[in-house]
Design an enzyme around this catalytic site. Structure first.
Site, short mmCIF file in Angstrom:
data_model
loop_
_atom_site.label_atom_id
_atom_site.label_comp_id
_atom_site.label_asym_id
_atom_site.label_seq_id
_atom_site.Cartn_x
_atom_site.Cartn_y
_atom_site.Cartn_z
CB THR A 143 6.00 9.98 -4.62
OG1 THR A 143 4.84 9.28 -5.08
CG2 THR A 143 5.66 11.46 -4.47
CE LYS A 217 1.40 9.95 -5.42
NZ LYS A 217 2.32 8.82 -5.38
CE LYS A 285 8.99 9.50 -0.33
NZ LYS A 285 8.47 9.22 -1.69
#
Length: 346
Positions: A143, A217, A285
């Site tokens: 990701t 995503k 993150k």
């Protein structure tokens, strides 16, 4: 024999045949090229060498499915011990991403942060792209930032290679069971070509041009973070109200409040099982990238921002290496309550 047959053909007809042959002879190399291209597009254990970069919680299981299917695997991981189970199963170890790519037709990567993606794929001296032959494919399943996915795609195209951004969702359970949802961005024909590989890990879903897999995503993570927050808030509420939280979760799991997060993590939370299917550090993150993209798009998503702050508090308490279900700890601290005493009743 052929000469005798030719001699029997009337001269006018012979002239027509000769003209037809010469005027259409350019189709022969075209047909050969098409046949060659079709042969090259077939992905199978006997025709396709696979490379894998990143054998952590997710990557180890995903890579394992390819090994079991008979693919030749060359792998790289910074911590060799995490790759040992794959090496024991027949994978070959390379000393750099470049060395992986030099021995592979398709190179998968699933690492931690965008900086790691840039390093393992684009570093001019040790990155995978520098070792990939023309026609090779990079598939980044980390990701990461949509803009980086676009940059990788452009860099790959400049070397007559292809790149697909294909982050996944489904957690460690999905990785182990081969039931991940794979969100792919890039050239659709390349995604289709790689379907035999993707099918071993889950179901591939084509999202659009380079970077669109990453955008999908990030939208997925936006939903997950608020769903997880709702789950742990409901559990804290039930606990404070004196309910048996285990019974409560069973009761609501088949109703409108049921969710994948409840199914995967409800029992784990009650057992104080915070082993990472997905690290808090990595989720912080991801949510940070989501917020950055929101700023770029002029989008206000307060639920996302709140969840990111709560997860950031876990990281501040040194709990970044726990799984995302550890969000319950942040809510317990906030309210000076603990569900620990109920963990023995399940």
């Amino acid at each position: 024999m052929i000469l005798k047959i030719v001699k029997r053909i009337p001269p006018p007809l012979l002239a027509q045949l000769s003209h037809h042959f010469h005027s259409h002879s350019h189709f022969t190399p075209l047909r050969r090229a098409m046949a060659t291209s079709a042969a090259e597009s077939t992905v199978s254990p006997s025709t396709t060498r696979v490379g894998w970069i990143g054998t952590g919680v997710m990557g180890r299981s995903m890579c394992g499915h390819l090994l079991k299917a008979g693919y030749t695997l060359t792998i790289f991981n910074r911590t060799i011990s995490k790759a040992q189970p794959l090496l024991d199963s027949g994978a070959k170890l390379a000393d750099s991403p470049r060395a992986v790519a030099a021995q592979s037709d398709v190179v998968f990567s699933i690492v931690g942060y965008p900086s790691d993606v840039r390093s393992v794929l684009l570093d001019p001296s040790s990155g995978a792209l520098s070792g990939l032959r023309p026609g090779g494919v990079l598939v980044d399943m980390t990701t990461s930032e949509p803009s980086l996915a676009v940059e990788i795609s452009h860099s790959a195209a400049a070397k007559s290679c292809s790149s697909i951004d294909a982050p996944v969702t489904g957690g460690d359970v999905g990785a182990r069971n081969g039931t991940l949802a794979i969100l792919a961005g890039g050239e659709e024909s390349v995604v289709q070509k790689l379907t035999p590989l993707f099918a071993l890990m889950g179901k591939v879903n084509y999202m659009g041009a380079p970077g669109k897999g990453q955008f999908a995503k990030l939208a997925n993570q936006t939903i997950i973070c608020s769903t997880m927050l709702g789950l742990v808030e409901g559990m804290v509420f039930a606990h404070k109200a004196g309910l048996d939280v285990g019974l409560f979760l069973n009761a609501i799991s088949v109703g409108a409040a049921g969710s994948r997060s409840l199914d995967l993590y409800g029992r784990r939370i009650l057992k104080r099982d915070f082993e990472p299917g997905f690290y808090v550090n990595h989720f912080v993150k991801d949510l940070g990238i989501c917020l950055k993209e929101c700023q770029n798009m002029g989008l206000a998503l307060p639920g996302l921002a709140l969840a990111q702050q709560l997860y950031l508090s876990l990281k501040a308490h040194g709990e970044g290496n726990l799984g995302t279900q550890a969000l319950i700890v942040a809510l317990e601290r906030l309210n000076n309550v603990s569900l620990v005493e109920q963990s023995g009743s399940i």
